[in-house]
Design a protein around this motif. Structure first.
Motif, PDB file in Angstrom:
ATOM      1  N   ASN A 145    -100.250 -40.672  43.140  1.00 40.46           N
ATOM      2  CA  ASN A 145    -101.569 -40.209  42.690  1.00 40.46           C
ATOM      3  C   ASN A 145    -102.688 -40.952  43.407  1.00 40.46           C
ATOM      4  O   ASN A 145    -103.676 -40.356  43.859  1.00 40.46           O
ATOM      5  CB  ASN A 145    -101.712 -40.408  41.185  1.00 40.46           C
ATOM      6  CG  ASN A 145    -100.990 -39.351  40.373  1.00 40.46           C
ATOM      7  OD1 ASN A 145    -100.607 -38.303  40.904  1.00 40.46           O
ATOM      8  ND2 ASN A 145    -100.807 -39.610  39.095  1.00 40.46           N
ATOM      9  N   ARG A 146    -102.535 -42.264  43.520  1.00 42.52           N
ATOM     10  CA  ARG A 146    -103.571 -43.093  44.157  1.00 42.52           C
ATOM     11  C   ARG A 146    -103.743 -42.716  45.627  1.00 42.52           C
ATOM     12  O   ARG A 146    -104.870 -42.568  46.113  1.00 42.52           O
ATOM     13  CB  ARG A 146    -103.207 -44.566  44.006  1.00 42.52           C
ATOM     14  CG  ARG A 146    -104.258 -45.520  44.582  1.00 42.52           C
ATOM     15  CD  ARG A 146    -103.952 -46.953  44.229  1.00 42.52           C
ATOM     16  NE  ARG A 146    -102.666 -47.407  44.717  1.00 42.52           N
ATOM     17  CZ  ARG A 146    -101.605 -47.657  43.935  1.00 42.52           C
ATOM     18  NH1 ARG A 146    -101.702 -47.512  42.625  1.00 42.52           N
ATOM     19  NH2 ARG A 146    -100.464 -48.060  44.455  1.00 42.52           N
ATOM     20  N   ARG A 147    -102.650 -42.553  46.327  1.00 39.45           N
ATOM     21  CA  ARG A 147    -102.740 -42.196  47.742  1.00 39.45           C
ATOM     22  C   ARG A 147    -103.311 -40.791  47.926  1.00 39.45           C
ATOM     23  O   ARG A 147    -104.031 -40.533  48.896  1.00 39.45           O
ATOM     24  CB  ARG A 147    -101.354 -42.299  48.384  1.00 39.45           C
ATOM     25  CG  ARG A 147    -100.833 -43.728  48.457  1.00 39.45           C
ATOM     26  CD  ARG A 147     -99.397 -43.775  48.908  1.00 39.45           C
ATOM     27  NE  ARG A 147     -98.828 -45.108  48.728  1.00 39.45           N
ATOM     28  CZ  ARG A 147     -97.530 -45.366  48.749  1.00 39.45           C
ATOM     29  NH1 ARG A 147     -96.664 -44.381  48.959  1.00 39.45           N
ATOM     30  NH2 ARG A 147     -97.085 -46.593  48.579  1.00 39.45           N
ATOM     31  N   SER A 148    -102.996 -39.899  46.999  1.00 40.17           N
ATOM     32  CA  SER A 148    -103.557 -38.541  47.076  1.00 40.17           C
ATOM     33  C   SER A 148    -105.065 -38.564  46.894  1.00 40.17           C
ATOM     34  O   SER A 148    -105.800 -37.885  47.621  1.00 40.17           O
ATOM     35  CB  SER A 148    -102.905 -37.645  46.022  1.00 40.17           C
ATOM     36  OG  SER A 148    -101.522 -37.480  46.252  1.00 40.17           O
ATOM     37  N   ARG A 149    -105.547 -39.354  45.929  1.00 42.67           N
ATOM     38  CA  ARG A 149    -106.994 -39.457  45.698  1.00 42.67           C
ATOM     39  C   ARG A 149    -107.692 -40.013  46.927  1.00 42.67           C
ATOM     40  O   ARG A 149    -108.764 -39.538  47.316  1.00 42.67           O
ATOM     41  CB  ARG A 149    -107.278 -40.339  44.480  1.00 42.67           C
ATOM     42  CG  ARG A 149    -106.877 -39.722  43.151  1.00 42.67           C
ATOM     43  CD  ARG A 149    -107.508 -40.484  41.980  1.00 42.67           C
ATOM     44  NE  ARG A 149    -107.193 -41.901  41.989  1.00 42.67           N
ATOM     45  CZ  ARG A 149    -106.136 -42.449  41.385  1.00 42.67           C
ATOM     46  NH1 ARG A 149    -105.287 -41.660  40.737  1.00 42.67           N
ATOM     47  NH2 ARG A 149    -105.935 -43.750  41.412  1.00 42.67           N
TER      48      ARG A 149
END
Length: 283
Positions: A127-131
């Protein structure tokens, strides 16, 4: 020789550059297995996301998340054969043989766990890398658990725990030993396997704190569980309780922990033989 494709999530880091020479290394057990297969003459391509359309004889669905997103499963179906395509959901709520409910008659200690593997940290990382990339979170609303909690009885578990779909309550049943507690780890690829019993001074047995280990047979009922869950390659954690094998955790993307590197590497050739057996069977 076979052309092997490894399907990873767009924001997974299957390989990393390490050391002064910036060599590519993988934190996953599959990475070491693939190195052995490359030494044998097979070609390997790591696919990030679902956009590439390579020609491959066999693929491995290696998305490091508890539940593989449907678009990755659909993408995997385009290959002639894909390992672990049937193991898209390995949530403890689905696979654990120790899960119990509020009204269960179990009288012993219990443990509260995340239904997600690794406490949900993998989903949080993706999720963090996608954001950061300006894209939607692939696992919105995921809640990371701080750690497992052990209770003396079901009555000690808060009612709110049973209302959360992301948590499970299990019987706490490590194998008691005079010098600690035991758990069993079964690593397999095709028809090749290793199964060991690890003893730790900690009641939550992990490979990193093992004080001794020994080879043990794989219970037949666990083989049937593997077949039902759709695993071609992976790792099962289980215990023997009252004469029966109880599956606690199933991992389709097991790691190659540094402190277990020699133990894991010792079986690479054997697991590679199992992979080649799958190639002969399906490719």
């Amino acid at each position: 020789m076979a052309r092997i494709a490894v399907i990873t999530h767009e924001f997974d880091r299957f390989e990393r550059r390490r050391g002064l020479l910036l060599r590519r290394e993988s934190p996953y057990m599959l990475g070491n297995l693939l190195e052995e297969l490359k030494r044998r003459g097979h070609s390997v391509q790591i696919l990030s996301g679902t956009s590439a359309k390579p020609e491959a004889d066999i693929a491995v669905l290696h998305v490091d998340a508890t539940v593989t997103p449907p678009d990755y499963v659909e993408y995997a179906r385009a290959f002639p054969y894909c390992l672990n395509i049937g193991a898209a959901d390995i949530s403890k709520r689905r696979i654990s043989g120790a899960v119990i409910g509020r009204n269960d008659g179990w009288q012993g200690p219990v443990i509260v766990k995340s239904s997600l593997n690794n406490l949900g940290t993998r989903e949080q990382s993706l999720n963090r890398r996608s954001r950061r990339a300006g894209k939607p979170e692939p696992f919105p609303g995921v809640r990371v658990m701080a750690g497992y909690t052990i209770h003396n009885s079901l009555a000690d578990v808060a009612e709110a725990v049973f209302e959360r779909e992301d948590l499970v309550v299990e019987k706490f049943i490590p194998e008691a030993e005079p010098d600690g507690f035991g758990a069993r780890f079964w690593i397999f690829c095709g028809e090749r396997e290793r199964c060991t019993r690890h003893v730790s001074p900690q009641n939550l047995v992990k490979g990193s704190d093992t004080i001794r280990r020994e080879p043990v047979p794989v219970p037949e009922e666990l083989r049937e569980t593997r077949r039902k869950l759709g695993f071609d390659y992976g790792k099962f954690d289980f215990v023997m309780h009252e004469g029966k094998a109880v599956l606690l955790d199933a991992n389709k993307t097991p790691g190659g922990a540094r402190n277990l590197s020699s133990f894991l590497a010792a079986g690479n050739a054997n697991l590679a033989d199992g992979f080649e057996g799958l190639i002969r069977q399906f490719a």
